[in-house]
Enzyme design. Structure first.
Site, mmCIF file in Angstrom:
data_model
loop_
_atom_site.group_PDB
_atom_site.id
_atom_site.type_symbol
_atom_site.label_atom_id
_atom_site.label_comp_id
_atom_site.label_asym_id
_atom_site.label_seq_id
_atom_site.Cartn_x
_atom_site.Cartn_y
_atom_site.Cartn_z
ATOM 1 N N LYS A 26 0.838 -1.205 0.000
ATOM 2 C CA LYS A 26 0.000 0.000 0.000
ATOM 3 C C LYS A 26 0.873 1.256 0.000
ATOM 4 C CE LYS A 26 -1.862 1.585 4.071
ATOM 5 N NZ LYS A 26 -1.546 3.005 4.313
ATOM 6 N N ASN A 27 1.834 1.301 0.940
ATOM 7 C CA ASN A 27 2.597 2.537 1.111
ATOM 8 C C ASN A 27 3.690 2.726 0.065
ATOM 9 O OD1 ASN A 27 0.933 3.287 3.136
ATOM 10 N ND2 ASN A 27 2.329 2.749 4.813
ATOM 11 N N ARG A 97 -4.708 10.717 4.825
ATOM 12 C CA ARG A 97 -3.485 11.462 5.084
ATOM 13 C C ARG A 97 -2.550 11.459 3.870
ATOM 14 N NH1 ARG A 97 -0.479 14.857 8.721
ATOM 15 N NH2 ARG A 97 1.681 14.449 8.252
ATOM 16 N N CYS A 121 -7.615 11.782 12.649
ATOM 17 C CA CYS A 121 -6.690 12.055 13.746
ATOM 18 C C CYS A 121 -6.609 10.890 14.714
ATOM 19 C CB CYS A 121 -7.100 13.325 14.468
ATOM 20 S SG CYS A 121 -8.752 13.219 15.137
ATOM 21 N N ARG A 126 -1.655 15.033 13.702
ATOM 22 C CA ARG A 126 -0.724 14.761 12.602
ATOM 23 C C ARG A 126 -0.467 16.067 11.843
ATOM 24 N NH1 ARG A 126 -2.036 9.085 9.770
ATOM 25 N NH2 ARG A 126 0.134 9.250 9.106
ATOM 26 N N ASP A 315 3.752 0.635 12.393
ATOM 27 C CA ASP A 315 2.587 -0.021 11.786
ATOM 28 C C ASP A 315 2.451 -1.490 12.214
ATOM 29 O OD1 ASP A 315 1.916 2.310 10.530
ATOM 30 O OD2 ASP A 315 2.838 1.790 8.620
ATOM 31 N N ILE A 337 6.530 7.002 17.677
ATOM 32 C CA ILE A 337 6.223 7.812 16.475
ATOM 33 C C ILE A 337 4.911 8.587 16.623
ATOM 34 C CG2 ILE A 337 6.017 7.786 13.943
ATOM 35 C CD1 ILE A 337 8.699 6.622 14.703
ATOM 36 N N ARG A 408 -9.130 -0.813 4.018
ATOM 37 C CA ARG A 408 -8.270 0.262 3.509
ATOM 38 C C ARG A 408 -6.867 -0.261 3.233
ATOM 39 N NH1 ARG A 408 -8.348 5.904 6.554
ATOM 40 N NH2 ARG A 408 -6.642 6.122 5.085
HETATM 41 N N1 EPU Z 1 5.280 14.963 11.576
HETATM 42 C C1 EPU Z 1 5.297 16.284 11.977
HETATM 43 N N2 EPU Z 1 5.120 17.244 11.012
HETATM 44 C C2 EPU Z 1 4.932 16.934 9.717
HETATM 45 C C3 EPU Z 1 4.910 15.579 9.313
HETATM 46 C C4 EPU Z 1 5.109 14.605 10.284
HETATM 47 O O1 EPU Z 1 5.480 16.598 13.143
HETATM 48 O O2 EPU Z 1 4.781 17.866 8.908
HETATM 49 C C5 EPU Z 1 5.479 13.910 12.600
HETATM 50 C C6 EPU Z 1 4.293 12.950 12.739
HETATM 51 O O3 EPU Z 1 3.265 13.489 13.524
HETATM 52 C C7 EPU Z 1 4.952 11.744 13.351
HETATM 53 C C8 EPU Z 1 6.346 11.749 12.695
HETATM 54 O O4 EPU Z 1 6.526 13.056 12.164
HETATM 55 O O5 EPU Z 1 5.097 11.921 14.720
HETATM 56 C C9 EPU Z 1 6.532 10.750 11.580
HETATM 57 O O6 EPU Z 1 5.386 10.723 10.748
HETATM 58 P P1 EPU Z 1 5.511 10.541 9.178
HETATM 59 O O7 EPU Z 1 5.340 11.888 8.540
HETATM 60 O O8 EPU Z 1 6.726 9.764 8.843
HETATM 61 O O9 EPU Z 1 4.236 9.676 8.859
HETATM 62 P P2 EPU Z 1 3.520 9.642 7.473
HETATM 63 O O10 EPU Z 1 4.510 9.928 6.411
HETATM 64 O O11 EPU Z 1 2.311 10.482 7.554
HETATM 65 C C10 EPU Z 1 3.910 7.115 6.875
HETATM 66 C C11 EPU Z 1 3.001 5.949 6.590
HETATM 67 C C12 EPU Z 1 2.309 5.529 7.883
HETATM 68 C C13 EPU Z 1 3.389 5.144 8.897
HETATM 69 C C14 EPU Z 1 4.354 6.317 9.110
HETATM 70 C C15 EPU Z 1 5.511 5.998 10.005
HETATM 71 C C16 EPU Z 1 2.327 6.304 4.308
HETATM 72 C C17 EPU Z 1 1.247 6.675 3.359
HETATM 73 N N3 EPU Z 1 2.019 6.347 5.604
HETATM 74 O O12 EPU Z 1 3.062 8.145 7.394
HETATM 75 O O13 EPU Z 1 1.487 4.413 7.578
HETATM 76 O O14 EPU Z 1 2.786 4.816 10.107
HETATM 77 O O15 EPU Z 1 4.887 6.736 7.832
HETATM 78 O O16 EPU Z 1 6.236 4.933 9.493
HETATM 79 O O17 EPU Z 1 3.423 5.961 3.896
HETATM 80 C C18 EPU Z 1 -0.446 3.065 7.683
HETATM 81 O O18 EPU Z 1 -0.058 2.542 6.633
HETATM 82 O O19 EPU Z 1 -1.393 2.618 8.365
HETATM 83 C C19 EPU Z 1 0.260 4.265 8.166
HETATM 84 C C20 EPU Z 1 -0.257 5.066 9.095
#
Ligand code: EPU
Length: 429
Positions: A26-27, A97, A121, A126, A315, A337, A408
C-alpha cells in the site's frame, strides 16, 4: 461500507495451515500513483493491492483530471494530461493522510495546489508543518484560509537544502518528487530511509530522474524535465507490514504456514523480536515458514520500541502487542512515532488481556492471558488487523465492526485467512 467480520476464535490452538501470498505494498503504490503526475507519458503500475486506500487515491487523481485505466485488479495505467485541476477534493483528502503526497508533484509541475488539512486524527495529532516549511524554502507562497491551504510558485520551484526536524516518510517522498522538476539541486537532510522511499527513487531514476542517496539520511536530487516511462512497467514491492502481520498471526495460531512473495529483510526488526520471544521460523529467499513440527517452548515477553526504519515499525506495533499478550512475563511497548496509537489496547483488555497504559506512549503487557471473543470496532487500519489477530486466538466468537478500516489496507482479508483454515465471515450491513 460498514461490513463486519465474524471470527470463531481458535482458543489458543495452533490450527492454521497453508500458504499466504503477500500483496503489493500500500505505502509504495500510493507513492507511485502520486509520482505519475511527474510524467509526460502514461505509466503502467502492476502488483497494486486492491484496497480502499488505492481506490481513494485513484479517485483523487481522477478528480484532478488524470486518466486512469484499470487493466485488471492489480494493474493501473495512469496518464496526466497537460492541464489538470490542482485543488484536491476535500471529501477524499480529509479522510486520507496520504493525499499530502500529491502536493509536491502538483506544485512542481503545475505551479499551484490547494488542499484541506489531510487525514483523520486517530493516531493523534498529525501536523504538516514540515511540508509547509519545506515548500516555502523551495520558493512557494503558502496561505491558509479557513481549513484550506494554498501554495503557489511563479515559474518553477527552486532547489533548496531542507533539514527535516523529524524523519517524515511522506514529506521525504513528496519533496523528492518535487525536486525532480525543480530548478537546481534539492538536498533533503534527516530524510526517512524506509524501503518504499528507495523503491520510489529507483522507479523515478529509471524514468529519467537524478536522485542519489535514497535509503540514507541525505538525499540529493538534481532537477530536470518531465519524466518518461517509455512503456516500462513498474512492479510494486511486497507489503512489509502485511508480511509482518501474517508472521505474527502464524506465530500465534499457525500449525504450518508459509508466507510467500515477501521481503524478509524489510522486517528484520520484527523477526529479531519474534525470535527473541521464542518463535521459530525458516526463511528461504522470499518466503517465511512457521511450523510446529519441532516442539515449541512457551513464548517469552520482549520489550519493543517503535522506531523509524530499520527499527521496529509503528505499523506493526498493534499486532505485536497482541502477540505479547500470549508471552510469559512483562513486556514494555514504547510507541515513539505517534501519540494516539495505543488507545486500542483498551479493547484488547476487554478480551481478557492485562495491558497497563503508563502514558500515551507506553504500555506494559502482562502475559500470558487467554482472550475471549468480543464485539469490537476497528479504530484504524493497523489496530483493525490487530483485533483480527486477537479474535483468532480468542475463545469464542468475535465480531469486528467498521471493517472498512481493515479494507483500507488489506485485500480480501477474509478470503485469504479462511484459505488457511480460519473460520471468518463477512457480514454485509
Ligand atoms: N510529523 C510532523 N510534522 C509533519 C509531518 C510529520 O510533526 O509535517 C510527525 C508525525 O506526527 C509523526 C512523525 O513526524 O510523529 C513521523 O510521521 P511521518 O510523517 O513519517 O508519517 P507519514 O509519512 O504520515 C507514513 C506511513 C504511515 C506510517 C508512518 C511511520 C504512508 C502513506 N504512511 O506516514 O502508515 O505509520 O509513515 O512509518 O506511507 C499506515 O499505513 O497505516 C500508516 C499510518
Amino acid at each position: 461500507m460498514n461490513d463486519a467480520l465474524v471470527i470463531e476464535g481458535l482458543a489458543g490452538k495452533r490450527a492454521l495451515s497453508g500458504t499466504i501470498t503477500v500483496s503489493g505494498a500500500k505505502n509504495a503504490a500510493l507513492k507511485t500513483f502520486a509520482a505519475t503526475l511527474l510524467f509526460k507519458d502514461s505509466v503502467t503500475i502492476e502488483n497494486v493491492p486492491d484496497i480502499e486506500d488505492i481506490k481513494r487515491m485513484a479517485d483523487l487523481l481522477g478528480d484532478l483530471g488524470a486518466s486512469l485505466e484499470r487493466k485488471n485488479h492489480h494493474t493501473y495505467i495512469i496518464k496526466t494530461p497537460e492541464k489538470i485541476r490542482t485543488e484536491l477534493a476535500n471529501s477524499i483528502s480529509k479522510r486520507m493522510r496520504s493525499s499530502i503526497l500529491l502536493i509536491g508533484p502538483l506544485l512542481a509541475r503545475f505551479g499551484s495546489v490547494s488542499f484541506p488539512h489531510p487525514g483523520g486524527c486517530v493516531l493523534g495529532e498529525r501536523p504538516i508543518d514540515i511540508f509547509l516549511n519545506g515548500f516555502s524554502q523551495m520558493g512557494a507562497s503558502v496561505k491558509k484560509k479557513g481549513s484550506t491551504y494554498s501554495m503557489k510558485v511563479s515559474g518553477r520551484l527552486k532547489g533548496a537544502e531542507i533539514f527535516m526536524k523529524l524523519q517524515s516518510v511522506t514529506a521525504t517522498e513528496t519533496f523528492m518528487m518535487a525536486g525532480v522538476l525543480a530548478k537546481g539541486t534539492t538536498v533533503l537532510k534527516n530524510a526517512a530511509t524506509e524501503p518504499e522511499i528507495i523503491e520510489l527513487a529507483a522507479f523515478l531514476n529509471v524514468c529519467g530522474a537524478k536522485i542519489e542517496g535514497a535509503g540514507t539520511h541525505t538525499i540529493t536530487i538534481q532537477g530536470g524535465n518531465l519524466l518518461s516511462s517509455g512503456g516500462k512497467v513498474h512492479r510494486t514491492m511486497p507489503d512489509r507490514i502485511e508480511a509482518g502481520s501474517f508472521l505474527i498471526l502464524a506465530a500465534l495460531v499457525g500449525k504450518d504456514i508459509t508466507i510467500k512473495e515477501c521481503e524478509p529483510k524489510h522486517i528484520e526488526a520484527l523477526i529479531v523480536a519474534l525470535r527473541a520471544a521464542g518463535v521459530q521460523m525458516e526463511i528461504k529467499g522470499s518466503s517465511i515458514r512457521v511450523h510446529t513440527l519441532i516442539k515449541w517452548k512457551p513464548f517469552r515477553g520482549v520489550n519493543v520500541k517503535t522506531h523509524e526504519y530499520p527499527g521496529f515499525p509503528t505499523d506493526l506495533q498493534a499486532p505485536m502487542t497482541v502477540f505479547l499478550t500470549q508471552t510469559k512475563g512483562e513486556s514494555l511497548v514504547f510507541e515513539t512515532i505517534f501519540e494516539g496509537r495505543l488507545n486500542y489496547t483498551e479493547a484488547i483488555n476487554s478480551m481478557g488481556a492485562d495491558i497497563t497504559m503508563m502514558d500515551p506512549h507506553r504500555v506494559l503487557v502482562h502475559g500470558p492471558t487467554p482472550l475471549r471473543g468480543k464485539k469490537l470496532e476497528s479504530p484504524d487500519i493497523r489496530a483493525g488487523l490487530a483485533f483480527l489477530i486477537a479474535a483468532s486466538i480468542a475463545k469464542g466468537r468475535s465480531t469486528i465492526d467498521n471493517v472498512y478500516y481493515i479494507d483500507r489496507g488489506y485485500e480480501r482479508i477474509e478470503e485469504r485467512l479462511s484459505a488457511l483454515g480460519l473460520n471468518i465471515k463477512r457480514i454485509q450491513k
